[in-house]
Design a protein around this motif. Structure first.
Motif, PDB file in Angstrom:
ATOM      1  N   TYR A  11      -1.574  -6.595  -5.810  1.00 34.92           N
ATOM      2  CA  TYR A  11      -1.638  -5.529  -4.813  1.00 34.92           C
ATOM      3  C   TYR A  11      -2.726  -5.847  -3.789  1.00 34.92           C
ATOM      4  O   TYR A  11      -3.895  -5.969  -4.134  1.00 34.92           O
ATOM      5  CB  TYR A  11      -1.938  -4.195  -5.508  1.00 34.92           C
ATOM      6  CG  TYR A  11      -2.047  -3.035  -4.563  1.00 34.92           C
ATOM      7  CD1 TYR A  11      -0.912  -2.487  -3.987  1.00 34.92           C
ATOM      8  CD2 TYR A  11      -3.281  -2.509  -4.222  1.00 34.92           C
ATOM      9  CE1 TYR A  11      -1.007  -1.416  -3.102  1.00 34.92           C
ATOM     10  CE2 TYR A  11      -3.388  -1.443  -3.344  1.00 34.92           C
ATOM     11  CZ  TYR A  11      -2.243  -0.912  -2.787  1.00 34.92           C
ATOM     12  OH  TYR A  11      -2.342   0.132  -1.902  1.00 34.92           O
ATOM     13  N   ALA A  22      -4.616  -4.179  -9.958  1.00 36.91           N
ATOM     14  CA  ALA A  22      -4.383  -4.844  -8.674  1.00 36.91           C
ATOM     15  C   ALA A  22      -4.194  -6.342  -8.872  1.00 36.91           C
ATOM     16  O   ALA A  22      -3.331  -6.956  -8.234  1.00 36.91           O
ATOM     17  CB  ALA A  22      -5.534  -4.578  -7.716  1.00 36.91           C
ATOM     18  N   SER A  38       1.138   3.114  -6.400  1.00 36.92           N
ATOM     19  CA  SER A  38       2.131   2.056  -6.231  1.00 36.92           C
ATOM     20  C   SER A  38       2.861   1.770  -7.539  1.00 36.92           C
ATOM     21  O   SER A  38       4.071   1.573  -7.553  1.00 36.92           O
ATOM     22  CB  SER A  38       1.459   0.770  -5.731  1.00 36.92           C
ATOM     23  OG  SER A  38       0.936   0.952  -4.448  1.00 36.92           O
ATOM     24  N   TRP A  91       4.913  -0.437  -2.955  1.00 33.93           N
ATOM     25  CA  TRP A  91       3.528  -0.514  -2.528  1.00 33.93           C
ATOM     26  C   TRP A  91       3.179   0.624  -1.594  1.00 33.93           C
ATOM     27  O   TRP A  91       3.866   0.870  -0.609  1.00 33.93           O
ATOM     28  CB  TRP A  91       3.258  -1.829  -1.829  1.00 33.93           C
ATOM     29  CG  TRP A  91       3.055  -2.954  -2.785  1.00 33.93           C
ATOM     30  CD1 TRP A  91       2.962  -2.865  -4.132  1.00 33.93           C
ATOM     31  CD2 TRP A  91       2.938  -4.326  -2.452  1.00 33.93           C
ATOM     32  NE1 TRP A  91       2.782  -4.110  -4.673  1.00 33.93           N
ATOM     33  CE2 TRP A  91       2.757  -5.027  -3.650  1.00 33.93           C
ATOM     34  CE3 TRP A  91       2.950  -5.030  -1.283  1.00 33.93           C
ATOM     35  CZ2 TRP A  91       2.593  -6.392  -3.705  1.00 33.93           C
ATOM     36  CZ3 TRP A  91       2.795  -6.395  -1.328  1.00 33.93           C
ATOM     37  CH2 TRP A  91       2.612  -7.075  -2.525  1.00 33.93           C
ATOM     38  N   SER A 139       7.636  -3.266  -0.750  1.00 34.20           N
ATOM     39  CA  SER A 139       6.598  -2.569  -0.001  1.00 34.20           C
ATOM     40  C   SER A 139       7.166  -1.286   0.581  1.00 34.20           C
ATOM     41  O   SER A 139       8.362  -1.155   0.780  1.00 34.20           O
ATOM     42  CB  SER A 139       6.048  -3.475   1.103  1.00 34.20           C
ATOM     43  OG  SER A 139       7.071  -3.789   2.012  1.00 34.20           O
ATOM     44  N   VAL A 180      -3.329   1.381  -6.000  1.00 31.01           N
ATOM     45  CA  VAL A 180      -2.592   0.654  -7.031  1.00 31.01           C
ATOM     46  C   VAL A 180      -1.903   1.584  -8.030  1.00 31.01           C
ATOM     47  O   VAL A 180      -0.766   1.328  -8.430  1.00 31.01           O
ATOM     48  CB  VAL A 180      -3.489  -0.392  -7.735  1.00 31.01           C
ATOM     49  CG1 VAL A 180      -4.430   0.241  -8.723  1.00 31.01           C
ATOM     50  CG2 VAL A 180      -2.653  -1.454  -8.412  1.00 31.01           C
TER      51      VAL A 180
END
Length: 103
Positions: free
Chosen positions: A66, A61, A77, A83, A3, A74
């Motif tokens: 996600y 996702a 990321s 993330w 993350s 998404v």
């Protein structure tokens, strides 16, 4: 995936199996809708592209688990390898209504 902010917030955890299934179903339905829309006229093409984007990001996702807003977070990321935290109030509400959240 790691993350972007390691604060351990309980609101930011990977999607569980039920939530992933819900995102996948919505994504597939939106992709099918995008394919079913007429591809003539600029308005219809724009609508089909937007619907396809929403569908593709929801499928991503689901694949990545996600937990944020699929249409906004998404893709970044995936590209950044971490993330990007963007909350998603509609999905939080829907997850709670469908009892898909972990207590």
């Amino acid at each position: 995936m790691t993350s972007c902010c390691a604060d351990g917030s309980p609101d930011w955890r990977p999607l569980n199996a039920g939530q992933r299934c819900a995102r996948l179903i919505v994504g597939i339905v939106l992709l099918l809708l995008a394919l079913a829309l007429p591809w003539s006229g600029a308005g219809w093409v724009a609508l089909a592209v937007i619907t396809g984007w929403f569908g593709a990001t929801h499928v991503l996702a689901a694949a990545m688990a996600y937990p944020g807003c699929p249409e906004l977070g998404v893709a970044p990321s995936l590209l950044l390898g971490r993330w990007v935290r963007i909350g998603c109030t509609p999905w939080r509400w829907l997850d709670a209504k469908l009892r898909l959240t972990l207590e």
